[in-house]
Design a protein around this motif. Structure first.
Motif, PDB file in Angstrom:
ATOM      1  N   ASP A 263      33.927  17.791  20.436  1.00 12.41           N
ATOM      2  CA  ASP A 263      34.520  18.788  21.318  1.00 12.41           C
ATOM      3  C   ASP A 263      33.532  19.919  21.586  1.00 12.41           C
ATOM      4  OD1 ASP A 263      36.777  19.881  22.780  1.00 12.41           O
ATOM      5  OD2 ASP A 263      36.917  21.371  21.188  1.00 12.41           O
ATOM      6  N   GLN A 264      32.861  20.377  20.528  1.00 11.34           N
ATOM      7  CA  GLN A 264      31.881  21.453  20.687  1.00 11.34           C
ATOM      8  C   GLN A 264      30.671  20.984  21.493  1.00 11.34           C
ATOM      9  OE1 GLN A 264      30.905  23.239  16.869  1.00 11.34           O
ATOM     10  NE2 GLN A 264      32.919  22.717  16.070  1.00 11.34           N
ATOM     11  N   LEU A 266      30.410  18.463  23.668  1.00 14.44           N
ATOM     12  CA  LEU A 266      30.733  18.225  25.075  1.00 14.44           C
ATOM     13  C   LEU A 266      30.866  19.531  25.837  1.00 14.44           C
ATOM     14  CD1 LEU A 266      33.308  15.271  24.817  1.00 14.44           C
ATOM     15  CD2 LEU A 266      30.880  15.172  25.383  1.00 14.44           C
ATOM     16  N   ASP A 267      31.405  20.553  25.169  1.00 13.08           N
ATOM     17  CA  ASP A 267      31.513  21.866  25.804  1.00 13.08           C
ATOM     18  C   ASP A 267      30.123  22.438  26.083  1.00 13.08           C
ATOM     19  OD1 ASP A 267      33.087  24.201  26.682  1.00 13.08           O
ATOM     20  OD2 ASP A 267      32.136  25.193  24.973  1.00 13.08           O
ATOM     21  N   GLN A 268      29.198  22.266  25.126  1.00 13.73           N
ATOM     22  CA  GLN A 268      27.834  22.757  25.317  1.00 13.73           C
ATOM     23  C   GLN A 268      27.114  21.991  26.420  1.00 13.73           C
ATOM     24  OE1 GLN A 268      26.098  22.436  21.438  1.00 13.73           O
ATOM     25  NE2 GLN A 268      27.226  24.183  20.595  1.00 13.73           N
ATOM     26  N   THR A 270      28.538  20.582  28.979  1.00 14.83           N
ATOM     27  CA  THR A 270      29.129  21.026  30.252  1.00 14.83           C
ATOM     28  C   THR A 270      28.527  22.359  30.678  1.00 14.83           C
ATOM     29  OG1 THR A 270      31.195  19.881  29.736  1.00 14.83           O
ATOM     30  CG2 THR A 270      31.282  21.584  31.428  1.00 14.83           C
ATOM     31  N   GLN A 271      28.365  23.274  29.711  1.00 13.01           N
ATOM     32  CA  GLN A 271      27.765  24.576  30.025  1.00 13.01           C
ATOM     33  C   GLN A 271      26.319  24.427  30.492  1.00 13.01           C
ATOM     34  OE1 GLN A 271      28.235  27.372  26.798  1.00 13.01           O
ATOM     35  NE2 GLN A 271      30.415  26.918  26.555  1.00 13.01           N
TER      36      GLN A 271
END
Length: 380
Positions: A263-264, A266-268, A270-271
């Motif tokens: 989760d972390q 994939l968020d990074q 995406t950013q």
């Protein structure tokens, strides 16, 4: 030692073969038609009859025969031209969960069902490559892996160079060996420009696999069991994620941590402008022993924790799978049972049901939730 095992599994200096055959009843079931329809096609010359043995009995249909039958009878499950090929990453950062075993069995299950499959071994341990009959130390060089495409100084512009035929006529393989790990070192040493290099490699792998996937229905990706550069690139290139986990407390806890880390990450990504989009994410319980109370307890906790993301049918622990792996085979490659016929039949039925869950997810993504039936074949 690997070479000694290979020679025990096959004849010395020989390549792995595929001798599995299907009787007419099993062929009809796989094609979704009646045995009479197959016999009629043989009688009118549209299909050749299977070869006969010395005693005159039919030997059954080979995998290649089955593919031909699907074409003649209009029973191919291949995706439509506008359907997006399924690119499934089979990933868990916990080792020993049966990741490569699941990948290989899934590839052979899809092959039996008539799909065109590409398996990409991205793990430098090369277990999947070994299960396909290649010795990663003797048969595979670094130039035959993903390395020439992903390295800092690439020598290949696309991935066609790495595709190898396997004993299955509708399954190809991009193999791996220990030297693929050099990619991790090179990218880690990329210096101040490392972030842009990583992003470029992520996009490059996705583009290369997307170009190759046009010739296949299913692409199965087997990344390393670690959060490294190759793993991240594979997870970004995939459009679906399958997470195998065993029904033990350490595996459950490790998978929870893996999903939290995912989760972390994939968020990074995406950013950083790196798009990640999965058509489905599912967990698959592997090595499940229904007679072990601790397995039952952990599986109940899995169901409460993951809900519908956990596939309902687990892969059962079976000596037949282990015995087949010792011969560098899957259950779908065995000509006859290794253990008792009852054990083999139960194991294969369980695998068909477990793998079938994933097939239905793929078909649902193509807008086809059910297999083609007899009425549609006759009247279509």
């Amino acid at each position: 030692m690997i070479e000694r095992l290979r020679k025990r599994a096959f004849l010395p200096e020989s390549r792995k073969g595929l001798n599995v055959r299907f009787g007419i009843a099993e062929a009809a079931q796989l094609l979704g038609c009646s045995t009479n329809r197959i016999r009629m096609a043989e009688d009118d010359g549209r299909l050749p009859p299977p070869p006969a043995g010395e005693n005159g009995r039919r030997l059954g249909y080979s995998v290649q025969d089955m593919l031909n039958m699907r074409e003649v009878l209009g029973a191919s499950p291949a995706r439509a031209p506008l359907d997006v090929p399924a690119m499934i990453a089979v990933q868990n950062f916990k080792g020993g969960v049966g990741k490569s075993t699941v990948t290989t069995h899934l590839a052979h299950y899809f092959a039996v069902q008539g799909y065109r499959v590409l398996v990409v071994d991205c793990d430098s341990q090369a277990t999947t490559t070994t299960l396909f009959g290649f010795n990663p130390h003797f048969n595979i060089t670094r130039e035959e892996t993903l390395y020439p495409y992903l390295s800092i100084d690439p020598t290949q512009a696309d991935l066609l160079y790495a595709v190898k035929a396997t004993p299955w006529p509708n399954v190809d393989l991009i193999p791996s060996n220990l030297e693929l790990f050099d990619v991790e070192y090179e990218l880690a040493a990329a210096g101040a420009d490392g972030q842009s290099v990583l992003a470029a490699r992520f996009r490059k792998l996705k583009q290369g696999l997307t170009d190759l996937a046009r010739n296949y229905d299913i692409v199965l990706l087997d990344p390393p069991p670690a959060l490294g550069t190759i793993s991240l690139a594979v997870m970004q290139a995939a459009n679906a994620l399958l997470v195998p986990l065993a029904a033990t407390t350490p595996d459950f806890c490790s998978t929870v941590q893996f999903l939290s880390m995912m989760d972390q990450v994939l968020d990074q990504l995406t950013q950083a402008g790196i798009e990640v989009d999965y058509s489905f994410v599912r967990l698959l319980c592997s090595k499940f022993d229904g007679n072990d109370p601790s397995h039952e307890m952990v599986r109940a906790i899995m169901e409460q924790t993951f809900g519908p993301a956990l596939l309902p049918v687990p892969i059962l622990e079976s000596a037949e799978i282990s015995h087949a792996a010792m011969r560098m085979m899957t259950i779908y490659e065995l000509e006859k049972p290794i253990g008792t016929p009852r054990t083999h039949k139960r194991c294969k039925a369980n695998l068909d049901e477990a793998m079938g869950q994933i097939e239905q997810l793929v078909r649902t993504g193509w807008g086809r939730s059910q297999k083609v039936d007899e009425e549609l074949l006759v009247n279509g």
